[in-house]
Design an enzyme around this catalytic site. Structure first.
Site, mmCIF file in Angstrom:
data_model
loop_
_atom_site.group_PDB
_atom_site.id
_atom_site.type_symbol
_atom_site.label_atom_id
_atom_site.label_comp_id
_atom_site.label_asym_id
_atom_site.label_seq_id
_atom_site.Cartn_x
_atom_site.Cartn_y
_atom_site.Cartn_z
ATOM 1 N N ASN A 96 -17.932 5.365 -122.329
ATOM 2 C CA ASN A 96 -17.923 6.470 -121.364
ATOM 3 C C ASN A 96 -16.513 7.042 -121.207
ATOM 4 N N LEU A 112 -42.475 20.414 -111.699
ATOM 5 C CA LEU A 112 -41.276 21.081 -111.162
ATOM 6 C C LEU A 112 -40.689 20.275 -110.011
ATOM 7 N N THR A 163 -40.140 0.748 -115.569
ATOM 8 C CA THR A 163 -41.356 1.585 -115.550
ATOM 9 C C THR A 163 -41.591 2.229 -116.910
ATOM 10 N N LYS A 164 -40.522 2.570 -117.634
ATOM 11 C CA LYS A 164 -40.713 3.099 -118.995
ATOM 12 C C LYS A 164 -41.281 2.002 -119.901
ATOM 13 N N PHE A 181 -35.059 18.578 -119.167
ATOM 14 C CA PHE A 181 -34.008 18.713 -120.193
ATOM 15 C C PHE A 181 -34.579 18.639 -121.618
ATOM 16 N N LYS A 228 -15.909 11.433 -112.881
ATOM 17 C CA LYS A 228 -16.081 10.123 -112.238
ATOM 18 C C LYS A 228 -16.640 9.129 -113.240
ATOM 19 N N LEU A 229 -15.865 8.073 -113.486
ATOM 20 C CA LEU A 229 -16.311 7.013 -114.383
ATOM 21 C C LEU A 229 -16.729 5.805 -113.576
ATOM 22 N N THR A 282 -37.581 5.310 -124.246
ATOM 23 C CA THR A 282 -36.130 5.167 -124.220
ATOM 24 C C THR A 282 -35.698 3.831 -124.809
ATOM 25 N N ASP A 283 -34.458 3.802 -125.323
ATOM 26 C CA ASP A 283 -33.905 2.530 -125.811
ATOM 27 C C ASP A 283 -33.649 1.550 -124.671
ATOM 28 N N GLU A 284 -33.652 2.049 -123.424
ATOM 29 C CA GLU A 284 -33.356 1.163 -122.290
ATOM 30 C C GLU A 284 -34.404 0.077 -122.083
ATOM 31 N N ASN A 289 -29.284 7.974 -125.759
ATOM 32 C CA ASN A 289 -28.853 9.026 -124.828
ATOM 33 C C ASN A 289 -28.720 10.388 -125.495
ATOM 34 N N LYS A 293 -26.701 13.948 -114.627
ATOM 35 C CA LYS A 293 -26.476 13.090 -115.786
ATOM 36 C C LYS A 293 -24.997 13.107 -116.189
HETATM 37 P P1 NAD Z 1 -35.706 15.243 -116.952
HETATM 38 O O1 NAD Z 1 -35.562 14.481 -115.679
HETATM 39 O O2 NAD Z 1 -34.660 16.252 -117.307
HETATM 40 O O3 NAD Z 1 -37.110 16.011 -116.966
HETATM 41 C C1 NAD Z 1 -38.276 15.423 -116.526
HETATM 42 C C2 NAD Z 1 -39.323 16.521 -116.334
HETATM 43 O O4 NAD Z 1 -40.553 15.901 -115.938
HETATM 44 C C3 NAD Z 1 -38.961 17.533 -115.234
HETATM 45 O O5 NAD Z 1 -39.222 18.837 -115.680
HETATM 46 C C4 NAD Z 1 -39.888 17.158 -114.084
HETATM 47 O O6 NAD Z 1 -40.238 18.262 -113.261
HETATM 48 C C5 NAD Z 1 -41.095 16.608 -114.834
HETATM 49 N N1 NAD Z 1 -41.889 15.673 -114.024
HETATM 50 C C6 NAD Z 1 -41.427 14.637 -113.281
HETATM 51 N N2 NAD Z 1 -42.458 14.028 -112.647
HETATM 52 C C7 NAD Z 1 -43.593 14.690 -113.028
HETATM 53 C C8 NAD Z 1 -44.963 14.516 -112.738
HETATM 54 N N3 NAD Z 1 -45.392 13.554 -111.909
HETATM 55 N N4 NAD Z 1 -45.845 15.369 -113.295
HETATM 56 C C9 NAD Z 1 -45.432 16.370 -114.123
HETATM 57 N N5 NAD Z 1 -44.140 16.578 -114.426
HETATM 58 C C10 NAD Z 1 -43.230 15.745 -113.891
HETATM 59 O O7 NAD Z 1 -35.865 14.148 -118.090
HETATM 60 P P2 NAD Z 1 -35.350 14.153 -119.602
HETATM 61 O O8 NAD Z 1 -33.968 13.628 -119.643
HETATM 62 O O9 NAD Z 1 -35.666 15.452 -120.211
HETATM 63 O O10 NAD Z 1 -36.290 13.018 -120.221
HETATM 64 C C11 NAD Z 1 -37.564 13.361 -120.777
HETATM 65 C C12 NAD Z 1 -38.206 12.110 -121.337
HETATM 66 O O11 NAD Z 1 -37.376 11.545 -122.338
HETATM 67 C C13 NAD Z 1 -38.428 10.997 -120.314
HETATM 68 O O12 NAD Z 1 -39.655 10.378 -120.606
HETATM 69 C C14 NAD Z 1 -37.278 10.032 -120.557
HETATM 70 O O13 NAD Z 1 -37.643 8.715 -120.194
HETATM 71 C C15 NAD Z 1 -37.113 10.175 -122.045
HETATM 72 N N6 NAD Z 1 -35.774 9.904 -122.598
HETATM 73 C C16 NAD Z 1 -34.684 10.542 -122.099
HETATM 74 C C17 NAD Z 1 -33.433 10.336 -122.680
HETATM 75 C C18 NAD Z 1 -32.188 11.057 -122.188
HETATM 76 O O14 NAD Z 1 -31.104 10.779 -122.682
HETATM 77 N N7 NAD Z 1 -32.285 11.984 -121.247
HETATM 78 C C19 NAD Z 1 -33.315 9.456 -123.762
HETATM 79 C C20 NAD Z 1 -34.465 8.797 -124.239
HETATM 80 C C21 NAD Z 1 -35.688 9.046 -123.649
HETATM 81 O O1 DAU Z 2 -30.544 5.541 -123.210
HETATM 82 C C1 DAU Z 2 -31.479 6.531 -122.869
HETATM 83 C C2 DAU Z 2 -31.371 6.853 -121.390
HETATM 84 O O2 DAU Z 2 -30.180 7.605 -121.231
HETATM 85 C C3 DAU Z 2 -32.571 7.627 -120.859
HETATM 86 O O3 DAU Z 2 -33.696 6.789 -120.905
HETATM 87 C C4 DAU Z 2 -32.352 8.089 -119.415
HETATM 88 O O4 DAU Z 2 -33.413 8.922 -118.997
HETATM 89 C C5 DAU Z 2 -31.047 8.871 -119.366
HETATM 90 O O5 DAU Z 2 -30.766 9.228 -118.019
HETATM 91 C C6 DAU Z 2 -29.901 8.028 -119.919
HETATM 92 O O6 DAU Z 2 -29.656 6.888 -119.080
HETATM 93 P P1 DAU Z 2 -28.152 6.423 -118.706
HETATM 94 O O7 DAU Z 2 -28.217 5.642 -117.467
HETATM 95 O O8 DAU Z 2 -27.478 5.862 -119.908
HETATM 96 O O9 DAU Z 2 -27.520 7.913 -118.474
HETATM 97 P P2 DAU Z 2 -26.540 8.513 -117.368
HETATM 98 O O10 DAU Z 2 -26.274 9.923 -117.787
HETATM 99 O O11 DAU Z 2 -27.002 8.278 -115.993
HETATM 100 O O12 DAU Z 2 -25.214 7.652 -117.592
HETATM 101 C C7 DAU Z 2 -24.616 7.497 -118.876
HETATM 102 C C8 DAU Z 2 -23.486 6.487 -118.733
HETATM 103 O O13 DAU Z 2 -22.438 7.058 -117.938
HETATM 104 C C9 DAU Z 2 -23.876 5.205 -118.024
HETATM 105 O O14 DAU Z 2 -23.132 4.135 -118.588
HETATM 106 C C10 DAU Z 2 -23.437 5.440 -116.571
HETATM 107 C C11 DAU Z 2 -22.206 6.281 -116.751
HETATM 108 N N1 DAU Z 2 -21.871 7.252 -115.685
HETATM 109 C C12 DAU Z 2 -22.864 8.081 -115.251
HETATM 110 C C13 DAU Z 2 -22.575 9.074 -114.312
HETATM 111 C C14 DAU Z 2 -23.657 9.997 -113.795
HETATM 112 C C15 DAU Z 2 -20.569 7.373 -115.249
HETATM 113 O O15 DAU Z 2 -19.659 6.622 -115.678
HETATM 114 N N2 DAU Z 2 -20.267 8.340 -114.332
HETATM 115 C C16 DAU Z 2 -21.220 9.205 -113.844
HETATM 116 O O16 DAU Z 2 -20.883 10.070 -113.024
#
Ligand code: NAD
Ligand code: DAU
Length: 327
Positions: free
Chosen positions: A242, A30, A146-147, A7, A198-199, A116-118, A172, A182
């Site tokens: 949410n 991939l 792990t992060k 993403f 779904k919440l 991540t902020d997590e 997020n 997500k």
């Molecule tokens: P994502 O799951 O959409 O994408 C992850 C990508 O990494 C995928 O293309 C996957 O194929 C690749 N990947 C997974 N394991 C691999 C490996 N062993 N070797 C090579 N490639 C591999 O994730 P995202 O939401 O795009 O998040 C990207 C980064 O940003 C992550 O490090 C995540 O912790 C961080 N982040 C995400 C969010 C968020 O809201 N999504 C917020 C803050 C930080």
């Molecule tokens: O804060 C940054 C993080 O945000 C990133 O590090 C993660 O990679 C990313 O996945 C995201 O983590 P969250 O756990 O916050 O995201 P998620 O989309 O899984 O869920 C967002 C919120 O919505 C969380 O409070 C859980 C809730 N949720 C999630 C799903 C999938 C629901 O209520 N219903 C759902 O169906």
């Protein structure tokens, strides 16, 4: 860069091509979360996709030796998956980061670490505090621990080995090309496929939403101007519960705003995240461009409506997985 078929990484690749003269080599395994189609339409002379694992030291060493900088997005990224099976999270997020750090150390290549902020755990709903760069680490889930581990490895490699690294911890993200597991894409595509949103729990948990392009502009700014060894928090003052987000999605899709289900809560579910991004704004001059969550969400919904072929193949399998946990 790593994780460029996911993403945020695919949006970063597109952002770099649109805003700079740089070329991008994407290393991506991939996994279920990576999709070649997320890179379709990008110029072949500036974007190369190498399919492989960030924990493959030989491949990573060869690639790192050939680039000017590494931006490390690749990760197992979904909390719910980490509760079902933590093992790939340890391998990719910890061993993968270690492997990259050894390579940038050997070849003296600039490194930016995406986190991540997590890592900071969560805040109470009524707490006026927000996370800063000084908040102690307190991760809750296998994913976030792990992060956090990977962040600590980066800091140690800076201090012990002089690696030229910066770190960022973002809240997020939302926008196009986000996997349907997500929260926001799941609810949009639920409505588009005749399912109800779904919440988890009572829907009161708060997330601090930022558009993916604002995140990626911040990453580029840090890569250009960030001080080595420093951490920058990235956020756009986008706190919403949410329940508020689901109601807004339903309104935008012309549905009654209470047409959602409350489902089984996530174990250990973090209550609230909130970012204070003053350091990034004052020291590096970054500002978010997406001032309206409503408009950004409407554009994201329009993207999912127009790109069913991108998300449809993953939808049923994702929902079957959720159904098994009552979610
Ligand atoms: P994502 O799951 O959409 O994408 C992850 C990508 O990494 C995928 O293309 C996957 O194929 C690749 N990947 C997974 N394991 C691999 C490996 N062993 N070797 C090579 N490639 C591999 O994730 P995202 O939401 O795009 O998040 C990207 C980064 O940003 C992550 O490090 C995540 O912790 C961080 N982040 C995400 C969010 C968020 O809201 N999504 C917020 C803050 C930080
Ligand atoms: O804060 C940054 C993080 O945000 C990133 O590090 C993660 O990679 C990313 O996945 C995201 O983590 P969250 O756990 O916050 O995201 P998620 O989309 O899984 O869920 C967002 C919120 O919505 C969380 O409070 C859980 C809730 N949720 C999630 C799903 C999938 C629901 O209520 N219903 C759902 O169906």
């Amino acid at each position: 860069m790593t994780g460029g078929a996911g993403f945020i990484g695919s949006n970063f690749t597109r952002w770099v091509i649109d805003h700079t003269d740089a070329s991008v080599v994407v290393l991506d395994k991939l996994t279920y979360a990576g999709n070649r189609d997320s890179l379709v339409g990008l110029p072949r002379d500036r974007v190369e996709l190498v399919v492989g694992d960030v924990a493959d030291a030989s491949l990573v060493g060869d690639l790192v030796a050939s680039v000017d900088a590494v931006v490390h997005f690749a990760a197992e990224s979904h909390n719910d998956n980490s509760l079902a099976d933590p093992q790939p999270f340890l391998m990719t997020n910890i061993v993968g980061t270690y492997t990259l750090l050894q390579a940038v150390r050997e070849h003296d290549v600039r490194y930016h670490h995406i986190s991540t902020d997590e890592v900071y755990g969560d805040l109470e709903l009524d707490d006026p505090a927000r996370f800063t760069e000084h908040t102690p680490y307190n991760p809750s889930s296998p994913y976030s621990s792990t992060k956090a581990s990977s962040d600590l490895l980066v800091r140690a490699w800076v201090r012990s080995f002089g690696v030229q690294a910066t770190l960022s911890n973002c809240s997020n993200n939302y926008g196009p090309y986000q996997h349907v597991e997500k929260f926001i894409p799941r609810q949009i595509t639920n409505v588009l496929t005749g399912r109800r949103p779904k919440l988890y729990g009572a829907g009161q948990n708060v997330r601090d939403w930022i558009h993916v392009d604002d995140h990626n502009a911040a990453v580029w700014t840090i890569l250009q101007k960030g001080a080595i060894g420093e951490t920058y928090l990235i956020g756009a003052d986008g706190e919403k519960s949410n329940r508020e987000v689901v109601e807004e999605i339903l309104r935008l899709l012309g549905q009654p705003e209470d047409a959602y289900d409350l489902v089984t809560d996530r174990p250990g579910h973090d209550l609230r995240y909130a970012i204070d991004s003053s350091k990034l704004r004052t020291e590096l001059g970054w500002e978010p461009q997406y001032s309206s969550f409503h408009d950004g969400l409407a554009a994201t919904i329009a993207w999912y409506e127009a790109n069913e072929a991108w998300w449809k193949p993953a939808k049923d399998a994702t929902e079957n997985k959720y159904a098994a946990t009552g979610q």
